[in-house]
Design a protein around this motif. Sequence first.
Motif, PDB file in Angstrom:
ATOM      1  N   UNK A   1       0.844  -1.195   0.000  1.00  0.00           N
ATOM      2  CA  UNK A   1       0.000   0.000   0.000  1.00  0.00           C
ATOM      3  C   UNK A   1       0.886   1.255   0.000  1.00  0.00           C
ATOM      4  N   UNK A   2       1.826   1.252  -0.902  1.00  0.00           N
ATOM      5  CA  UNK A   2       2.782   2.349  -1.023  1.00  0.00           C
ATOM      6  C   UNK A   2       2.834   2.800  -2.465  1.00  0.00           C
ATOM      7  N   UNK A   3       3.042   4.080  -2.676  1.00  0.00           N
ATOM      8  CA  UNK A   3       3.260   4.537  -4.043  1.00  0.00           C
ATOM      9  C   UNK A   3       4.414   5.519  -4.080  1.00  0.00           C
ATOM     10  N   UNK A   4       4.984   5.679  -5.259  1.00  0.00           N
ATOM     11  CA  UNK A   4       6.147   6.519  -5.469  1.00  0.00           C
ATOM     12  C   UNK A   4       5.889   7.461  -6.642  1.00  0.00           C
ATOM     13  N   UNK A   5       6.379   8.666  -6.511  1.00  0.00           N
ATOM     14  CA  UNK A   5       6.298   9.627  -7.607  1.00  0.00           C
ATOM     15  C   UNK A   5       7.721  10.024  -7.981  1.00  0.00           C
ATOM     16  N   UNK A   6       8.192   9.489  -9.098  1.00  0.00           N
ATOM     17  CA  UNK A   6       9.518   9.837  -9.604  1.00  0.00           C
ATOM     18  C   UNK A   6       9.381  11.092 -10.450  1.00  0.00           C
ATOM     19  N   UNK A   7      10.070  12.149 -10.048  1.00  0.00           N
ATOM     20  CA  UNK A   7       9.958  13.431 -10.736  1.00  0.00           C
ATOM     21  C   UNK A   7      11.301  13.755 -11.381  1.00  0.00           C
ATOM     22  N   UNK A   8      11.325  13.781 -12.698  1.00  0.00           N
ATOM     23  CA  UNK A   8      12.542  14.079 -13.454  1.00  0.00           C
ATOM     24  C   UNK A   8      12.418  15.426 -14.160  1.00  0.00           C
ATOM     25  N   UNK A   9      13.544  15.949 -14.578  1.00  0.00           N
ATOM     26  CA  UNK A   9      13.583  17.227 -15.308  1.00  0.00           C
ATOM     27  C   UNK A   9      12.747  18.290 -14.593  1.00  0.00           C
ATOM     28  N   UNK A  10      12.978  18.420 -13.320  1.00  0.00           N
ATOM     29  CA  UNK A  10      12.171  19.344 -12.515  1.00  0.00           C
ATOM     30  C   UNK A  10      12.357  20.782 -12.953  1.00  0.00           C
ATOM     31  N   UNK A  11      11.266  21.543 -12.855  1.00  0.00           N
ATOM     32  CA  UNK A  11      11.239  22.944 -13.245  1.00  0.00           C
ATOM     33  C   UNK A  11      10.860  23.807 -12.040  1.00  0.00           C
ATOM     34  N   UNK A  12      11.214  25.060 -12.049  1.00  0.00           N
ATOM     35  CA  UNK A  12      10.817  25.934 -10.928  1.00  0.00           C
ATOM     36  C   UNK A  12       9.313  25.938 -10.696  1.00  0.00           C
ATOM     37  N   UNK A  13       8.530  25.778 -11.756  1.00  0.00           N
ATOM     38  CA  UNK A  13       7.075  25.777 -11.597  1.00  0.00           C
ATOM     39  C   UNK A  13       6.535  24.507 -10.953  1.00  0.00           C
ATOM     40  N   UNK A  14       7.413  23.531 -10.713  1.00  0.00           N
ATOM     41  CA  UNK A  14       7.009  22.339  -9.962  1.00  0.00           C
ATOM     42  C   UNK A  14       7.090  22.590  -8.460  1.00  0.00           C
ATOM     43  N   UNK A  15       7.618  23.735  -8.064  1.00  0.00           N
ATOM     44  CA  UNK A  15       7.723  24.065  -6.649  1.00  0.00           C
ATOM     45  C   UNK A  15       6.332  24.181  -6.038  1.00  0.00           C
TER      46      UNK A  15
END
Length: 119
Positions: free
Chosen positions: A77-91
């Motif tokens: 019952x776990x999930x992961x969010x891999x976030x690549x190529x992050x942008x300032x607007x992802x803040x």
Amino acid sequence: QVQLAESGGGLVQPGTSLRLSCAASGRASYIIRMAWFRQYPGQDREFVAQIYLIGGHTYYRDAVRGRFTISGDRAKKTNYLQMNSLKPEDTAVYYCAADEQIRAGFDYWGQGTQVTVSS
């Protein structure tokens, strides 16, 4: 009751990666879908990504498709969010959500984790 514990937020530079984790505990046996939302200061939460733990179907908002990947472990019952190529607007503050039904909305929410993308 179900509790959600998020981890993995932090401060990173643009173009780099970060992975968020969310673990459900308590009476979590019937959780079938988990998701991530994010919230900018003074704004409502917006949907980011969702996964059905049975079948693995995923959904993304357009702004993150191709850069973010959500995955899940049905047994844990776990999930992961891999976030690549992050942008300032992802803040934003990122919130994990979970539910036991196929419907609009989520019953269970985490406390949120801050993600800051800045040089």
